[in-house]
Design a protein around this motif. Sequence first.
Motif, PDB file in Angstrom:
ATOM      1  N   TRP A 181       0.694  -1.061  -0.036  1.00  0.00           N
ATOM      2  CA  TRP A 181      -0.057   0.004  -0.026  1.00  0.00           C
ATOM      3  C   TRP A 181       0.669   1.270   0.009  1.00  0.00           C
ATOM      4  N   GLY A 182       2.084   1.128   0.131  1.00  0.00           N
ATOM      5  CA  GLY A 182       2.925   2.328   0.308  1.00  0.00           C
ATOM      6  C   GLY A 182       4.193   2.295  -0.976  1.00  0.00           C
ATOM      7  N   GLU A 183       5.301   1.838  -0.374  1.00  0.00           N
ATOM      8  CA  GLU A 183       6.301   2.057  -1.003  1.00  0.00           C
ATOM      9  C   GLU A 183       6.882   0.720  -1.832  1.00  0.00           C
ATOM     10  N   GLY A 184       6.165  -0.420  -1.574  1.00  0.00           N
ATOM     11  CA  GLY A 184       6.316  -1.690  -1.816  1.00  0.00           C
ATOM     12  C   GLY A 184       6.117  -1.863  -3.348  1.00  0.00           C
ATOM     13  N   ASP A 185       7.066  -2.758  -4.150  1.00  0.00           N
ATOM     14  CA  ASP A 185       6.914  -2.991  -5.400  1.00  0.00           C
ATOM     15  C   ASP A 185       6.577  -4.522  -5.692  1.00  0.00           C
ATOM     16  N   MET A 186       5.285  -4.852  -6.390  1.00  0.00           N
ATOM     17  CA  MET A 186       4.882  -6.178  -6.224  1.00  0.00           C
ATOM     18  C   MET A 186       5.715  -6.932  -6.903  1.00  0.00           C
ATOM     19  N   ALA A 187       6.365  -6.964  -7.992  1.00  0.00           N
ATOM     20  CA  ALA A 187       7.399  -7.904  -8.486  1.00  0.00           C
ATOM     21  C   ALA A 187       8.795  -8.116  -7.863  1.00  0.00           C
ATOM     22  N   ARG A 188       9.091  -7.018  -7.233  1.00  0.00           N
ATOM     23  CA  ARG A 188      10.547  -7.228  -6.364  1.00  0.00           C
ATOM     24  C   ARG A 188      10.194  -7.862  -5.211  1.00  0.00           C
ATOM     25  N   LEU A 189       9.010  -7.707  -4.491  1.00  0.00           N
ATOM     26  CA  LEU A 189       8.607  -8.467  -3.228  1.00  0.00           C
ATOM     27  C   LEU A 189       7.945  -9.914  -3.495  1.00  0.00           C
ATOM     28  N   ARG A 190       7.233 -10.362  -4.559  1.00  0.00           N
ATOM     29  CA  ARG A 190       6.953 -11.360  -4.791  1.00  0.00           C
ATOM     30  C   ARG A 190       8.179 -12.327  -5.184  1.00  0.00           C
ATOM     31  N   ALA A 191       9.265 -11.830  -5.511  1.00  0.00           N
ATOM     32  CA  ALA A 191      10.585 -12.571  -5.899  1.00  0.00           C
ATOM     33  C   ALA A 191      11.134 -13.142  -4.675  1.00  0.00           C
ATOM     34  N   VAL A 192      10.821 -12.496  -3.572  1.00  0.00           N
ATOM     35  CA  VAL A 192      11.572 -13.162  -2.362  1.00  0.00           C
ATOM     36  C   VAL A 192      10.603 -13.608  -1.561  1.00  0.00           C
ATOM     37  N   ASN A 193       9.386 -14.302  -1.938  1.00  0.00           N
ATOM     38  CA  ASN A 193       8.553 -15.193  -1.490  1.00  0.00           C
ATOM     39  C   ASN A 193       7.865 -14.827   0.049  1.00  0.00           C
ATOM     40  N   PRO A 194       7.404 -13.803   0.024  1.00  0.00           N
ATOM     41  CA  PRO A 194       6.631 -13.483   1.616  1.00  0.00           C
ATOM     42  C   PRO A 194       5.423 -14.561   1.552  1.00  0.00           C
ATOM     43  N   ALA A 195       5.073 -14.752   2.920  1.00  0.00           N
ATOM     44  CA  ALA A 195       4.010 -15.620   3.017  1.00  0.00           C
ATOM     45  C   ALA A 195       2.501 -14.922   2.608  1.00  0.00           C
ATOM     46  N   CYS A 196       2.581 -13.481   2.574  1.00  0.00           N
ATOM     47  CA  CYS A 196       1.445 -12.718   1.925  1.00  0.00           C
ATOM     48  C   CYS A 196       1.863 -11.747   1.336  1.00  0.00           C
ATOM     49  N   CYS A 197       1.195 -11.171   0.153  1.00  0.00           N
ATOM     50  CA  CYS A 197       1.278  -9.704  -0.355  1.00  0.00           C
ATOM     51  C   CYS A 197       0.026  -9.122  -0.037  1.00  0.00           C
ATOM     52  N   ASP A 206      -6.880  -9.839   7.341  1.00  0.00           N
ATOM     53  CA  ASP A 206      -7.344 -11.189   6.835  1.00  0.00           C
ATOM     54  C   ASP A 206      -6.212 -12.304   6.814  1.00  0.00           C
ATOM     55  N   PHE A 207      -4.835 -12.052   6.727  1.00  0.00           N
ATOM     56  CA  PHE A 207      -3.932 -13.220   6.778  1.00  0.00           C
ATOM     57  C   PHE A 207      -4.073 -13.941   8.248  1.00  0.00           C
ATOM     58  N   LEU A 208      -3.889 -12.722   9.090  1.00  0.00           N
ATOM     59  CA  LEU A 208      -3.627 -13.054  10.608  1.00  0.00           C
ATOM     60  C   LEU A 208      -4.786 -13.847  11.185  1.00  0.00           C
ATOM     61  N   LEU A 209      -6.047 -13.341  10.774  1.00  0.00           N
ATOM     62  CA  LEU A 209      -7.400 -14.259  11.107  1.00  0.00           C
ATOM     63  C   LEU A 209      -7.414 -15.533  10.363  1.00  0.00           C
ATOM     64  N   GLY A 210      -6.969 -15.660   9.318  1.00  0.00           N
ATOM     65  CA  GLY A 210      -6.880 -17.161   8.665  1.00  0.00           C
ATOM     66  C   GLY A 210      -7.415 -17.240   7.614  1.00  0.00           C
ATOM     67  N   ASP A 211      -7.613 -16.027   6.600  1.00  0.00           N
ATOM     68  CA  ASP A 211      -7.895 -16.175   5.263  1.00  0.00           C
ATOM     69  C   ASP A 211      -7.071 -16.674   4.564  1.00  0.00           C
TER      70      ASP A 211
END
Length: 221
Positions: A181-197, A206-211
């Motif tokens: 929602w701020g400075e994050g770039d989808m392509a660069r961040l997806r490349a390092v495999n976060p649990a959630c974007c 949503d993520f923390l509550l189990g979606d």
Amino acid sequence: MRTVLWDLDGTILDSEGLAKDGTRHGFLEILGRAPTADEFARLVGRPVRLVYRAWFGDELGQQVLDAGSKHYDAHVEEIVSYEGVHTVLQELKRLGYRQGIVSSKRREKIVRELVLNGMEALFDTVVGQQDTDMHKPYPDPLLLAVTRLGVTARDCVYIGDQPSDMEAARAAGMQSIAALWGEGDMARLRAVNPACCARKPDDVLDFLLGDSTMTASKGAL
């Protein structure tokens, strides 16, 4: 997972624009030139004091830092949180989550900006630049936060807007959420495999509550 650690700049606070203005001011005043695009990129998410020392040496680096910091400090009250972030922080507090800040900014500056935005009471610990010798993407600052909170890394998630945030979380043995929602770039961040974007702060809840739709394998909402 009952502990949430947050990056600050570009994740909670919309401060990156002012940080760039300060950097530009420091370069122009002391070096007589503006920073290059590469220099701007290499400063993101890293301790500016240490980067300047490596680039310019102790004395000149300190002069550039001081000039840029003076400009930043003169406008710091203009910094606000991203829309929706404060509400998410308050809701996590209400639900009993413990929260901490882990940032490459100096601790006194972190606290000042949290106070200015009425957020200081939402966090149980603040880890800043001077608290560890090694900084993100190394896990040291995250592990210090874990130690201070008396929890284990597997019980934590770290939220940030840069690949170095995701890398530090992985090295520390915790999950990560990429903030888009701020400075994050989808392509660069997806490349390092976060649990959630997360495209918006509410997606964190949503993520923390189990979606299950929030997993990185299914992409960002």
